[in-house]
Design a protein around this motif. Structure first.
Motif, short mmCIF file in Angstrom:
data_model
loop_
_atom_site.label_atom_id
_atom_site.label_comp_id
_atom_site.label_asym_id
_atom_site.label_seq_id
_atom_site.Cartn_x
_atom_site.Cartn_y
_atom_site.Cartn_z
N TYR A 1 -5.89 45.43 89.28
CA TYR A 1 -7.18 45.11 88.66
C TYR A 1 -7.39 43.59 88.68
N PRO A 2 -7.70 43.05 89.88
CA PRO A 2 -7.84 41.59 90.01
C PRO A 2 -9.00 41.00 89.21
N MET A 3 -9.92 41.83 88.72
CA MET A 3 -11.01 41.33 87.89
C MET A 3 -10.57 41.09 86.45
N ASN A 4 -9.34 41.47 86.13
CA ASN A 4 -8.86 41.38 84.75
C ASN A 4 -8.68 39.93 84.29
N THR A 5 -8.92 39.73 83.00
CA THR A 5 -8.57 38.48 82.34
C THR A 5 -7.60 38.79 81.21
N GLN A 6 -6.45 38.13 81.23
CA GLN A 6 -5.46 38.29 80.15
C GLN A 6 -5.84 37.33 79.02
N LEU A 7 -6.06 37.87 77.85
CA LEU A 7 -6.49 37.06 76.70
C LEU A 7 -5.29 36.79 75.82
N ILE A 8 -4.79 35.57 75.86
CA ILE A 8 -3.60 35.18 75.10
C ILE A 8 -4.03 34.36 73.89
N SER A 9 -3.74 34.85 72.71
CA SER A 9 -4.02 34.11 71.48
C SER A 9 -2.69 33.69 70.86
N ILE A 10 -2.56 32.40 70.59
CA ILE A 10 -1.34 31.84 70.00
C ILE A 10 -1.67 31.41 68.58
N TYR A 11 -1.13 32.11 67.59
CA TYR A 11 -1.45 31.84 66.19
C TYR A 11 -0.38 30.94 65.58
N LEU A 12 -0.84 29.89 64.92
CA LEU A 12 0.05 28.89 64.34
C LEU A 12 -0.32 28.62 62.89
N ASP A 13 0.67 28.22 62.11
CA ASP A 13 0.41 27.77 60.74
C ASP A 13 -0.08 26.33 60.83
N GLY A 14 -1.38 26.14 60.63
CA GLY A 14 -1.99 24.84 60.82
C GLY A 14 -1.41 23.74 59.96
N SER A 15 -0.82 24.09 58.81
CA SER A 15 -0.26 23.07 57.92
C SER A 15 0.89 22.31 58.59
N VAL B 1 -4.86 29.15 67.93
CA VAL B 1 -5.61 29.37 66.69
C VAL B 1 -4.77 28.81 65.54
N PHE B 2 -5.22 27.69 64.99
CA PHE B 2 -4.51 27.05 63.88
C PHE B 2 -5.06 27.63 62.57
N LEU B 3 -4.21 28.37 61.87
CA LEU B 3 -4.62 29.06 60.65
C LEU B 3 -4.24 28.27 59.42
N THR B 4 -4.93 28.52 58.33
CA THR B 4 -4.49 28.01 57.04
C THR B 4 -3.26 28.82 56.63
N PRO B 5 -2.46 28.35 55.69
CA PRO B 5 -1.29 29.14 55.26
C PRO B 5 -1.66 30.56 54.85
N GLU B 6 -2.79 30.72 54.17
CA GLU B 6 -3.22 32.06 53.77
C GLU B 6 -3.59 32.91 54.97
N GLY B 7 -4.25 32.30 55.96
CA GLY B 7 -4.59 33.03 57.18
C GLY B 7 -3.35 33.47 57.94
N TYR B 8 -2.34 32.59 57.98
CA TYR B 8 -1.08 32.91 58.66
C TYR B 8 -0.38 34.09 57.98
N LYS B 9 -0.48 34.15 56.66
CA LYS B 9 0.12 35.27 55.93
C LYS B 9 -0.59 36.59 56.22
N ARG B 10 -1.85 36.51 56.59
CA ARG B 10 -2.66 37.72 56.80
C ARG B 10 -2.60 38.25 58.24
N LEU B 11 -1.76 37.68 59.08
CA LEU B 11 -1.74 38.08 60.48
C LEU B 11 -1.41 39.56 60.68
N ASP B 12 -0.41 40.05 59.97
CA ASP B 12 -0.05 41.47 60.12
C ASP B 12 -1.20 42.37 59.70
#
Length: 277
Positions: free
Chosen positions: A147-161, A199-210
Motif C-alpha cells: 500500500y504505497p499510498m499509506n502514511t504512517q502517523l507517528i505520535s511521540i508523547y512527552l511530559d512537557g515539564s 506532542v508535549f503534554l502537561t503533567p496531567e495530560g501525560y497521566k491521561r495517556l492510557d
C-alpha cells in the motif's frame, strides 16, 4: 365482541408479518453487527467486539454502514469497518492498526534514545483503501510495499515539564537537532512515508495517556475534548514534520521551528494554571 377478538388477533399477526419481512424482527444495524463480527473472526482467527455502528458519514459511498470494532485481546485498538447494506461485502482496516501496533515498541525504543519519557502511538492511513490481506504479523516495510499510498502517523508523547522552562520557553535548536537525527534513524530502519509529531503534554495530560488510548476517538482528539470540557490545558505544544518515501523531511528547519513559537502562548497559559510563569 367477536369483532374485538378478531382485531386483537389480527393486529399482532400483522406486526409479526412486517417484522418477518424486515429481517426476522432484528434491526438492520444489529444484523450488520453480527455479520461484521462473524466475518472478522473468520478472517483473522480472533474475536472482536462492537464499539459502535450506524450512519454513512466518512464511508466509501452511501451503500455502506460504518462501524468501529475492537479486538478482544487489545481493546485499545479502534478498527474502522464498513459493510454494504445488503451485507454481502465487508471492508476493514484491522491490518492497518495491527501493523502499526506491532511497530510501536520498536519506534518507542528508537525515540527513547533522545527522549527517555517518550510514549508512542502509531496509525497507518491508507485513506479510503481497505486492505484485503490478513497477515497481521507483517512488517511496516511489507505493508508499505502493498500500500504505497499509506502514511504512517507517528505520535511521540512527552511530559512537557521536562522540556519547558519556567518562562514557557524551550531549547528549540537542541530539539530541532534531535528531530533531524531522529529522521535519519527512522529512515535507516525503513520507517519512511511517515508523519512524525512530538506532542508535549502537561503533567496531567501525560497521566491521561492510557485513558486517551482506550477512548472512542484518537488520543489527541480525546485530550482536546477534555480541555474543552474542563478548561484545563493538556496539550502544551505540537511540533512535527513529514518524511517522504526517500526519508527526506518536507519542511524546512525554519518551518519546523515556527511551531514552537506558535504554541508558546499556550505553554505559558498551562504554566499559569499550574502556578508557574
Amino acid at each position: 365482541m367477536n369483532n374485538m377478538i378478531r382485531k386483537a388477533v389480527l393486529v399482532p399477526m400483522a406486526f409479526l408479518t412486517l417484522f418477518s419481512l424486515f429481517g426476522c424482527g432484528k434491526p438492520r444495524d444489529e444484523r450488520a453487527a453480527e455479520e461484521i463480527l462473524k466475518s472478522m473472526q473468520k478472517k483473522y482467527g480472533e474475536e472482536f467486539v462492537l464499539d459502535g455502528i450506524g450512519g454513512s458519514w466518512g464511508t466509501m459511498n452511501n451503500n455502506t454502514l460504518k462501524a468501529i470494532v475492537r479486538p478482544k485481546n487489545d481493546p485499545t485498538l479502534k478498527v474502522p469497518v464498513e459493510i454494504t447494506k445488503d451485507f454481502k461485502q465487508i471492508y476493514d482496516q484491522y491490518l492497518n492498526q495491527r501493523v502499526a501496533r506491532n511497530e510501536e515498541p520498536k519506534i518507542q525504543e528508537l525515540a527513547r534514545k533522545y527522549w527517555p519519557d517518550a510514549r508512542i502511538d502509531i496509525a497507518n492511513d491508507t485513506r479510503l483503501t481497505y486492505p484485503e490481506e490478513n497477515d497481521t504479523s507483517m512488517s511496516y516495510t511489507e505493508f508499505l510495499k502493498l500500500y504505497p499510498m499509506n502514511t504512517q502517523l507517528i505520535s511521540i508523547y512527552l511530559d512537557g515539564s521536562n522540556y519547558v522552562d519556567e518562562q514557557g520557553s524551550m531549547d528549540q535548536e537542541e530539539e530541532l537537532d534531535k528531530y533531524l537525527e531522529f529522521a535519519e534513524l527512522l529512515t535507516e530502519h525503513h520507517y519512511v512515508s511517515s508523519t512524525v509529531t512530538w506532542v508535549f503534554l502537561t503533567p496531567e495530560g501525560y497521566k491521561r495517556l492510557d485513558e486517551a488510548r482506550s477512548s472512542s476517538s484518537s488520543v489527541n482528539v480525546h485530550l482536546l475534548n477534555m480541555e474543552k470540557k474542563t478548561g484545563e490545558i493538556l496539550i502544551a505544544t505540537m511540533v512535527g514534520y513529514k518524511l517522504n518515501a526517500q526519508g527526506q523531511i518536507k519542511e524546512t528547519r525554519a518551518e519546523i521551528n515556527s511551531y514552537f513559537d506558535t504554541w508558546k502562548e499556550k505553554r505559558i497559559e498551562s504554566l499559569g494554571q499550574r502556578g508557574g510563569a
